[in-house]
Enzyme design. Structure first.
Site, PDB file in Angstrom:
ATOM      1  N   TYR A 107       1.471   1.006  -8.098  1.00 25.45           N
ATOM      2  CA  TYR A 107       0.222   1.026  -7.522  1.00 25.45           C
ATOM      3  C   TYR A 107      -0.641   0.852  -8.237  1.00 25.45           C
ATOM      4  O   TYR A 107      -1.932  -0.628  -7.822  1.00 25.45           O
ATOM      5  CB  TYR A 107       0.453   1.737  -6.705  1.00 25.45           C
ATOM      6  CG  TYR A 107      -0.676   1.466  -5.278  1.00 25.45           C
ATOM      7  CD1 TYR A 107      -0.748   0.420  -4.447  1.00 25.45           C
ATOM      8  CD2 TYR A 107      -2.376   2.191  -5.263  1.00 25.45           C
ATOM      9  CE1 TYR A 107      -1.873   0.031  -3.332  1.00 25.45           C
ATOM     10  CE2 TYR A 107      -3.178   2.193  -4.193  1.00 25.45           C
ATOM     11  CZ  TYR A 107      -2.897   0.963  -3.133  1.00 25.45           C
ATOM     12  OH  TYR A 107      -4.186   1.196  -2.467  1.00 25.45           O
TER      13      TYR A 107
ATOM     14  N   THR B 207       0.486  -1.358   0.240  1.00 18.61           N
ATOM     15  CA  THR B 207      -0.109  -0.323   0.084  1.00 18.61           C
ATOM     16  C   THR B 207       0.505   1.140  -0.102  1.00 18.61           C
ATOM     17  O   THR B 207       0.521   2.244   0.242  1.00 18.61           O
ATOM     18  CB  THR B 207      -0.966  -0.158   1.034  1.00 18.61           C
ATOM     19  OG1 THR B 207       0.170   0.010   2.288  1.00 18.61           O
ATOM     20  CG2 THR B 207      -1.850  -0.904   0.996  1.00 18.61           C
TER      21      THR B 207
ATOM     22  N   THR C  32      -8.754  -0.506  -5.747  1.00 11.02           N
ATOM     23  CA  THR C  32      -8.299   0.783  -5.141  1.00 11.02           C
ATOM     24  C   THR C  32      -8.968   2.045  -6.176  1.00 11.02           C
ATOM     25  O   THR C  32      -8.954   1.447  -7.508  1.00 11.02           O
ATOM     26  CB  THR C  32      -6.403   1.729  -4.763  1.00 11.02           C
ATOM     27  OG1 THR C  32      -6.515   2.843  -4.941  1.00 11.02           O
ATOM     28  CG2 THR C  32      -5.949   1.154  -6.031  1.00 11.02           C
TER      29      THR C  32
HETATM   30  N1  LIG Z   1      -4.958   2.380   2.879  1.00  8.59           N
HETATM   31  C1  LIG Z   1      -5.569   3.261   2.576  1.00  8.59           C
HETATM   32  O1  LIG Z   1      -6.210   4.418   2.332  1.00  8.59           O
HETATM   33  C2  LIG Z   1      -6.202   2.386   1.165  1.00  8.59           C
HETATM   34  C3  LIG Z   1      -6.832   3.585   0.115  1.00  8.59           C
HETATM   35  C4  LIG Z   1      -7.645   2.258  -1.580  1.00  8.59           C
HETATM   36  C5  LIG Z   1      -7.244   0.897  -1.316  1.00  8.59           C
HETATM   37  N2  LIG Z   1      -6.866   0.202  -0.514  1.00  8.59           N
HETATM   38  C6  LIG Z   1      -6.724  -0.906  -0.393  1.00  8.59           C
HETATM   39  O2  LIG Z   1      -6.789  -1.604   0.944  1.00  8.59           O
HETATM   40  C7  LIG Z   1      -7.265  -2.645   0.955  1.00  8.59           C
HETATM   41  C8  LIG Z   1      -6.208  -2.694   2.692  1.00  8.59           C
HETATM   42  O3  LIG Z   1      -5.359  -1.993   2.948  1.00  8.59           O
HETATM   43  P1  LIG Z   1      -4.625  -1.628   4.797  1.00  8.59           P
HETATM   44  O4  LIG Z   1      -4.811   0.082   4.467  1.00  8.59           O
HETATM   45  O5  LIG Z   1      -5.452  -1.874   5.213  1.00  8.59           O
HETATM   46  O6  LIG Z   1      -3.531  -1.837   4.305  1.00  8.59           O
HETATM   47  P2  LIG Z   1      -2.431  -1.824   5.158  1.00  8.59           P
HETATM   48  O7  LIG Z   1      -2.396  -2.127   6.654  1.00  8.59           O
HETATM   49  O8  LIG Z   1      -0.990  -1.228   4.718  1.00  8.59           O
HETATM   50  O9  LIG Z   1      -1.867  -3.770   5.362  1.00  8.59           O
HETATM   51  C9  LIG Z   1      -1.503  -4.469   4.311  1.00  8.59           C
HETATM   52  C10 LIG Z   1      -0.989  -5.749   5.014  1.00  8.59           C
HETATM   53  O10 LIG Z   1      -0.558  -6.810   4.113  1.00  8.59           O
HETATM   54  C11 LIG Z   1       0.468  -7.555   4.593  1.00  8.59           C
HETATM   55  N3  LIG Z   1       1.899  -7.893   3.658  1.00  8.59           N
HETATM   56  C12 LIG Z   1       2.174  -7.555   2.341  1.00  8.59           C
HETATM   57  N4  LIG Z   1       2.701  -7.630   2.152  1.00  8.59           N
HETATM   58  C13 LIG Z   1       2.140  -9.136   2.225  1.00  8.59           C
HETATM   59  C14 LIG Z   1       2.730 -10.578   1.244  1.00  8.59           C
HETATM   60  N5  LIG Z   1       3.266 -10.864   0.421  1.00  8.59           N
HETATM   61  N6  LIG Z   1       1.942 -11.760   2.194  1.00  8.59           N
HETATM   62  C15 LIG Z   1       0.192 -11.395   2.870  1.00  8.59           C
HETATM   63  N7  LIG Z   1       1.072 -10.310   3.635  1.00  8.59           N
HETATM   64  C16 LIG Z   1       1.414  -9.674   3.320  1.00  8.59           C
HETATM   65  C17 LIG Z   1       1.130  -6.021   5.466  1.00  8.59           C
HETATM   66  O11 LIG Z   1       2.088  -6.630   6.408  1.00  8.59           O
HETATM   67  P3  LIG Z   1       3.299  -6.032   6.673  1.00  8.59           P
HETATM   68  O12 LIG Z   1       2.308  -4.321   7.152  1.00  8.59           O
HETATM   69  O13 LIG Z   1       4.423  -6.570   7.125  1.00  8.59           O
HETATM   70  O14 LIG Z   1       4.027  -5.721   5.197  1.00  8.59           O
HETATM   71  C18 LIG Z   1       0.135  -5.275   5.533  1.00  8.59           C
HETATM   72  O15 LIG Z   1      -0.451  -6.328   7.416  1.00  8.59           O
HETATM   73  C19 LIG Z   1      -5.769  -2.795   0.270  1.00  8.59           C
HETATM   74  O16 LIG Z   1      -5.867  -3.973  -0.481  1.00  8.59           O
HETATM   75  C20 LIG Z   1      -5.562  -2.430   0.033  1.00  8.59           C
HETATM   76  O17 LIG Z   1      -4.634  -1.581  -1.729  1.00  8.59           O
HETATM   77  C21 LIG Z   1      -6.028   1.370   0.824  1.00  8.59           C
END
Ligand SMILES: NC(=O)c1ccc[n+]([C@@H]2O[C@H](COP(=O)([O-])OP(=O)(O)OC[C@H]3O[C@@H](n4cnc5c(N)ncnc54)[C@H](OP(=O)(O)O)[C@@H]3O)[C@@H](O)[C@H]2O)c1
Length: 281
Positions: free
Chosen positions: A126, A63, A102
């Site tokens: 991304y 992300t 996203t």
């Molecule tokens: N955050 C935003 O503003 C936003 C906006 C639009 C869409 N989204 C989408 O919403 C979804 C959830 O976002 P979020 O904010 O909850 O994300 P997040 O807090 O960054 O959580 C993502 C998780 O994925 C883990 N991860 C990374 N690489 C991995 C791998 N190879 N295998 C297993 N786990 C892995 C990360 O672990 P580590 O921390 O250890 O790397 C983290 O715990 C995502 O699909 C994101 O693209 C987010």
């Protein structure tokens, strides 16, 4: 119902875990990267085949939008290959898959609310890798829910927390006022995902809270709710150059929800107030 949540330590993963824990007859299998690296195809096939979940909810993602510009291979691995592995493994055992995506799949260059029927045109690594993630999942597993969200905050690192932290050491803060979007609570997003799965409402969905604002407006609202007196000064995107291009107008309309089971999300102001009053204080 047996569910696997990957990336369960992230913001959305934590909220889904919390909400599913309150629902009867749900057995959760929670994995972070150390239990299951979604980029490891063999490990994914073996894990899914051993545990046989009925639904896989993929909350794992790369992300860090700016880092993706530099770390292109890693971005494709996590945001495209990971979902491909999960979708295929799920298909092999007849399971469903939820893939979270996203607003960055759009270019954000037009001043209109975007629906699921609008043309995609990602401008960042991304956005491109997340779009390919959507595509592989929908091709490889017909039992899919693809849910696009934006400006997400919850239990984890996010803009809301960053601004509160910055206010502790700054009397004034400059915040970008020429990008529009919709701050979205993981609470609302998790509720929608749970409802989609419950209703077997397959397909592509937008899911953000209602309304729109700039990062400047959002910061002002956070400080108003928290009673913080740091002065917020509007500025332009050009004053904060970043490796990844930010969309100017990135407001999603939850049109598919409106057309099907209904849109249960709150306004961004209501959701933010709830988050800051109940979760943060
Ligand atoms: N955050 C935003 O503003 C936003 C906006 C639009 C869409 N989204 C989408 O919403 C979804 C959830 O976002 P979020 O904010 O909850 O994300 P997040 O807090 O960054 O959580 C993502 C998780 O994925 C883990 N991860 C990374 N690489 C991995 C791998 N190879 N295998 C297993 N786990 C892995 C990360 O672990 P580590 O921390 O250890 O790397 C983290 O715990 C995502 O699909 C994101 O693209 C987010």
């Amino acid at each position: 119902m047996k569910l696997l949540i990957t990336g369960a330590d992230g913001q959305l993963g934590r909220e889904l875990t919390k909400q599913y824990n309150e629902i009867k007859d749900v057995e959760l299998i929670l994995t972070g990267i150390s239990e299951l690296d979604i980029t490891d195809m063999e490990a994914v096939y073996e894990f899914v085949n051993n545990h046989k979940p009925e639904v896989i909810i993929n909350c794992a993602a790369h992300t860090a939008v700016d880092k993706c510009e530099i770390d292109v291979d890693m971005a494709y691995k996590i945001n495209t290959i990971g979902p491909k592995n999960l979708a295929t493994a799920a298909y092999a055992i007849g399971a469903e898959i939820v893939q979270v995506s996203t607003d960055y799949v759009f270019d954000g260059e037009r001043d209109i609310e975007l629906t699921e029927f609008d043309e995609v045109n990602p401008k960042t690594v991304y956005g491109k890798t997340k779009l390919e993630g959507e595509r592989v999942v929908s091709k490889l597993n017909p039992k899919h829910y693809i849910v696009r969200t934006a400006w997400l905050y919850g239990d984890g690192n996010n803009f809301v927390k960053t601004m509160i932290k910055l206010s502790e050491t700054n009397k004034t803060l400059k915040v970008v006022n020429d990008q529009k979007g919709t701050p979205t609570s993981t609470v609302d997003l998790a509720r929608v995902i749970i409802s989609l799965v419950k209703n077997k409402n397959y397909g592509l969905f937008h899911c953000t809270c209602k309304g729109e604002c700039t990062w400047y407006d959002l910061t002002k609202e956070i400080f108003k709710i928290k009673g913080i007196d740091t002065k917020v000064i509007p500025c332009t995107t050009d004053e904060f150059p970043r490796p990844a291009k930010r969309p100017e107008y990135s407001v999603l309309r939850n049109y598919m929800l409106e057309l099907t089971t209904g849109d249960i999300t709150r306004t961004w102001q209501e959701a933010l107030k709830d988050y800051l009053e109940n979760k943060e204080s």
